[in-house]
Design an enzyme around this catalytic site. Structure first.
Site, PDB file in Angstrom:
ATOM      1  N   GLU A   1     -14.590 -26.201 -27.985  1.00 32.97           N
ATOM      2  CA  GLU A   1     -14.136 -24.930 -27.385  1.00 32.97           C
ATOM      3  C   GLU A   1     -12.832 -24.414 -27.993  1.00 32.97           C
ATOM      4  OE1 GLU A   1     -15.263 -22.649 -25.421  1.00 32.97           O
ATOM      5  OE2 GLU A   1     -17.011 -23.584 -24.487  1.00 32.97           O
TER       6      GLU A   1
ATOM      7  N   THR B   1      -7.106 -37.095   3.737  1.00 30.10           N
ATOM      8  CA  THR B   1      -8.098 -37.084   2.651  1.00 30.10           C
ATOM      9  C   THR B   1      -7.841 -35.983   1.623  1.00 30.10           C
ATOM     10  OG1 THR B   1      -9.551 -35.760   4.045  1.00 30.10           O
ATOM     11  CG2 THR B   1      -9.917 -38.137   4.024  1.00 30.10           C
ATOM     12  N   ASP B   2      -7.009 -34.993   1.967  1.00 28.75           N
ATOM     13  CA  ASP B   2      -6.868 -33.841   1.060  1.00 28.75           C
ATOM     14  C   ASP B   2      -6.280 -34.223  -0.298  1.00 28.75           C
ATOM     15  OD1 ASP B   2      -8.030 -32.241   2.929  1.00 28.75           O
ATOM     16  OD2 ASP B   2      -6.207 -31.203   3.538  1.00 28.75           O
TER      17      ASP B   2
ATOM     18  N   LYS C   1     -12.334 -35.883  -3.378  1.00 31.73           N
ATOM     19  CA  LYS C   1     -12.922 -35.212  -2.218  1.00 31.73           C
ATOM     20  C   LYS C   1     -13.779 -34.075  -2.746  1.00 31.73           C
ATOM     21  CE  LYS C   1     -11.597 -33.445   2.326  1.00 31.73           C
ATOM     22  NZ  LYS C   1     -10.451 -33.203   3.236  1.00 31.73           N
TER      23      LYS C   1
ATOM     24  N   THR D   1      -5.899 -37.148   8.925  1.00 32.17           N
ATOM     25  CA  THR D   1      -6.855 -36.991  10.016  1.00 32.17           C
ATOM     26  C   THR D   1      -7.193 -38.321  10.668  1.00 32.17           C
ATOM     27  OG1 THR D   1      -7.756 -35.014   9.022  1.00 32.17           O
ATOM     28  CG2 THR D   1      -9.201 -36.170  10.528  1.00 32.17           C
TER      29      THR D   1
ATOM     30  N   TYR E   1      -8.116 -29.738  15.033  1.00 29.66           N
ATOM     31  CA  TYR E   1      -7.285 -30.819  15.580  1.00 29.66           C
ATOM     32  C   TYR E   1      -5.979 -30.795  14.813  1.00 29.66           C
ATOM     33  CZ  TYR E   1      -8.761 -32.798  11.183  1.00 29.66           C
ATOM     34  OH  TYR E   1      -8.998 -32.963   9.852  1.00 29.66           O
TER      35      TYR E   1
HETATM   36  N1  LIG Z   1      -9.361 -35.185   6.587  1.00 30.26           N
HETATM   37  C1  LIG Z   1      -8.043 -35.100   6.368  1.00 30.26           C
HETATM   38  O1  LIG Z   1      -7.392 -36.126   6.376  1.00 30.26           O
HETATM   39  C2  LIG Z   1      -7.464 -33.749   6.064  1.00 30.26           C
HETATM   40  C3  LIG Z   1      -6.005 -33.565   6.371  1.00 30.26           C
HETATM   41  N2  LIG Z   1      -5.642 -32.179   6.117  1.00 30.26           N
HETATM   42  C4  LIG Z   1      -5.112 -34.426   5.493  1.00 30.26           C
HETATM   43  O2  LIG Z   1      -5.319 -34.548   4.327  1.00 30.26           O
HETATM   44  O3  LIG Z   1      -4.174 -34.971   5.992  1.00 30.26           O
END
Ligand SMILES: NC(=O)C[C@H](N)C(=O)O
Length: 337
Positions: free
Chosen positions: A294, A100-101, A173, A20, A34
């Site tokens: 457990e 970020t994923d 995340k 992103t 986007y």
């Molecule tokens: N905020 C992001 O970067 C999400 C995007 N789907 C990615 O990981 O490339």
């Protein structure tokens, strides 16, 4: 012309991989709708001319991917490129722009396999650069500030988002719509404000120069899958992963990695057939799985992931299984990293 006495700026290379932070939407109001991985690295850097105040920066486009599409090949290729740069005396710090994923997976992988003291900073954004209050420019500015800072040396791979500096080992995340998306269960290491870093704690786990792993000695990564636990679970996914050739299965268990009673026999059989069974927790803000709590791990010869979330446990297990198939060694590695 610059005065000759001006202190030399740190030399920072920015490896762009997409996400992103390189995303673009149709209108400035589109903060969540986007396309990721659109904007080339030159344009990203040109969008933040203030980077030149911090460092002598150069950009390299390594991939142009949304990070959910990262595979093991990308991890290895990126890891090798980072190692080349870390060995280059003309590079002082490395920044990786990343979606970020799966950012937390790549950051942890690099923490384990990069044998260097040089700062390596992974950065992303939650809004595309075309959005109102886009967060990528400041996150990138902060990443370059940290990567060029000698105080960041030897602190392992770092992640900068939302003005915080996190350990690449701990961070994950935790939210997917807010700019404060990244959390570390044990807290951030510091803050970066107006280009200055403020440190509060250090990573306690083995990393980078103190790691026994080395990207130069890893040719391929074994297949490891994650099975997610929930009520009414049966062994279908576990068997299918084994059939597909998994060398280990990370059980994203309920609570402290608990395993439903009807599932236990199947997991014991898989272990007897040679697969490693790694119990982790699906509790995403601080899972904490202890041996023989457990389930009798000693008796079943299973491994626990301790505080690593399932996706980080997968990364560590892939790296560890390039060196050992012994479950006791694997468990030692899970305690130490
Ligand atoms: N905020 C992001 O970067 C999400 C995007 N789907 C990615 O990981 O490339």
């Amino acid at each position: 012309a610059k005065s000759e006495s001006a202190p030399p700026r740190p030399r920072v290379t920015i490896l762009a991989t997409g996400g992103t932070i390189a995303g673009a939407g149709a209108s400035a109001a589109d903060s969540a709708t986007y396309q990721a991985a659109k904007v080339p690295v030159e344009q990203l850097l040109a969008g933040v001319p203030q980077l030149a105040d911090l460092a002598e920066v150069r950009g390299e486009q390594v991939f142009q991917l949304a990070s959910e599409s990262f595979g093991n090949e990308q991890l290895l290729a990126l890891g090798r490129r980072v190692a080349d740069l870390a060995e280059n005396p003309e590079v002082d710090g490395i920044v990786i722009t990343h979606g970020t994923d799966t950012l937390e997976e790549t950051a942890y992988f690099l923490t384990l396999v990069e044998r260097t003291n040089k700062p390596i900073v992974v950065v992303g954004s939650m809004r595309p650069g075309t959005a109102l209050s886009a967060d990528g420019a400041l996150n990138l500015y902060n990443a370059v500030a940290v990567a060029g800072n000698p105080q960041a040396r030897g602190k392992g791979v770092l992640v900068t988002l939302n003005d915080e500096i996190h350990s690449g080992r701990d961070v994950a995340k935790a939210l997917n719509i807010k700019t404060e998306a990244f959390k570390s269960p044990w807290g951030p290491l510091g803050m970066v404000v107006e280009g200055k870093s403020y440190w509060f704690r250090l990573p306690a786990k083995r990393h980078t120069l103190d790691s026994e792993f080395d990207i130069r000695r890893i040719d391929s990564l074994p297949r490891i899958d994650i099975a997610y636990a929930y009520g009414n679970l049966d062994d279908t996914a576990y068997r299918a992963f084994a059939q597909a050739g998994a060398k280990a299965i990370v059980h994203a268990g309920t609570g402290n990695g608990s395993v439903a009673a009807p599932l236990v026999p199947a997991l014991r059989v898989l272990r007897e057939e040679g697969l490693q069974i790694i119990r982790s927790s699906r509790a995403d803000q601080g899972g904490f799985v202890l041996r023989n709590a457990e389930q009798p791990d000693d008796r079943y010869d299973w491994v626990v992931a301790h505080d690593l979330n399932p996706q980080k446990a997968r990364i560590l297990a892939m790296v560890a299984l390039t060196r050992t198939q012994d479950s006791k060694e694997l468990q030692r590695i899970f305690w130490e990293y």
